[in-house]
Design an enzyme around this catalytic site. Structure first.
Site, PDB file in Angstrom:
ATOM      1  CE1 TYR A 254      49.595 -69.214  73.318  1.00  0.00           C
ATOM      2  CE2 TYR A 254      48.257 -71.116  73.835  1.00  0.00           C
ATOM      3  CZ  TYR A 254      48.376 -69.754  73.667  1.00  0.00           C
ATOM      4  OH  TYR A 254      47.284 -68.949  73.837  1.00  0.00           O
TER       5      TYR A 254
ATOM      6  CE  LYS B 238      44.652 -66.612  72.039  1.00  0.00           C
ATOM      7  NZ  LYS B 238      44.263 -67.933  72.501  1.00  0.00           N
TER       8      LYS B 238
END
Ligand code: FBP
Length: 239
Positions: free
Chosen positions: A134, A165
């Site tokens: 992220y 992810k």
């Protein structure tokens, strides 16, 4: 090891730490409710912090333990540090571990270093490694732009993650570039905040048609009025 078949569907339920009970209602605040959805809908794994795993998980479905985390109460540059050891995750029954890296944050070096050690320990114990990549912090002006997300995915490959992810980079074309950037590291796309059902399913179709290896979705399933119905459609799209 996670069963690395073609596409995987993971159920994310670490939001209680990351966001607090604001994401929950009287039903989905109960971890038993979530694990029941995960089991009945045949998810390939559930993502939990160690506290929930210790108290609620008893083999209903494969376990992924998040090793780090943070609350949204603290202000300032994002940092998420280790809470649970790889050995503890293994002992709890995990087949995979997850770790968030806020690339671009002032604290990026701390998370990169911690991840390097964790990745080595997990590999030695045969656990699959999933990196939540992220991009965040004051240096990151466009966290979800195609170039930023592709960079995040590439960092995952460079660091040795089995899966990264990532958030959706906005288009099928951008996701294809992200997938190429990640090379042999597989790509999972996060679900994000709850969307209207049709909009979410359209997004999932785009994600899968771009060639992603699966989804790690939380709120769009367990905040839905009929989570099992949504999960069934997700499985159909993925397969
Ligand atoms: P959701 O599908 O509910 O967004 O879950 C995915 C996830 O990555 C969780 O694992 C994590 O708790 C949360 O989103 C992170 O949220 P934020 O992007 O607000 O930090």
């Amino acid at each position: 090891m996670l069963n690395k078949k073609n596409k995987i569907l993971l159920l994310a339920y670490d939001q209680g730490l990351e966001h607090g009970p604001v994401d929950f209602n009287g039903q989905n605040i109960n971890p038993d409710y979530i694990l029941d959805i995960g089991q009945k809908a045949n998810f390939d794994g559930v993502i939990l912090q160690k506290g929930l795993a210790e108290k609620y998980w008893h083999n209903q479905l494969p376990l992924i333990i998040k090793l780090n985390g943070k609350t949204r109460l603290r202000q300032g540059e994002p940092i998420s540090t280790q809470i649970c050891s790889v050995q503890e995750a293994k002992k709890l029954g995990a087949v995979a571990i997850g770790y968030t890296i806020y690339i671009g944050s002032e604290y990026e070096p701390i998370m990169l270093k911690e991840f390097g050690r964790i990745e080595q320990e997990a590999e030695e114990l045969g656990l699959t490694v999933i990196a939540w990549m992220y991009p965040r912090g004051k240096a990151i002006k466009t966290p979800n732009s195609p170039e930023t997300i592709a960079y995040a995915a590439r960092v995952g490959l460079e660091l040795g993650a089995d899966y990264v992810k990532i958030n959706y980079p906005g288009s099928i074309k951008a996701l294809r570039w992200t997938i190429q950037s990640a090379g042999k590291t597989k790509i999972l796309v996060a679900g994000g905040a709850k969307l209207p059902e049709m909009q979410f399913l359209r997004l999932v179709k785009n994600i899968i048609s771009a060639g992603a290896d699966g989804l790690a979705v939380g709120r769009n399933v367990w905040q839905a009025r009929e989570p099992l119905k949504i999960a069934k459609i997700l499985r159909e799209i993925i397969n």
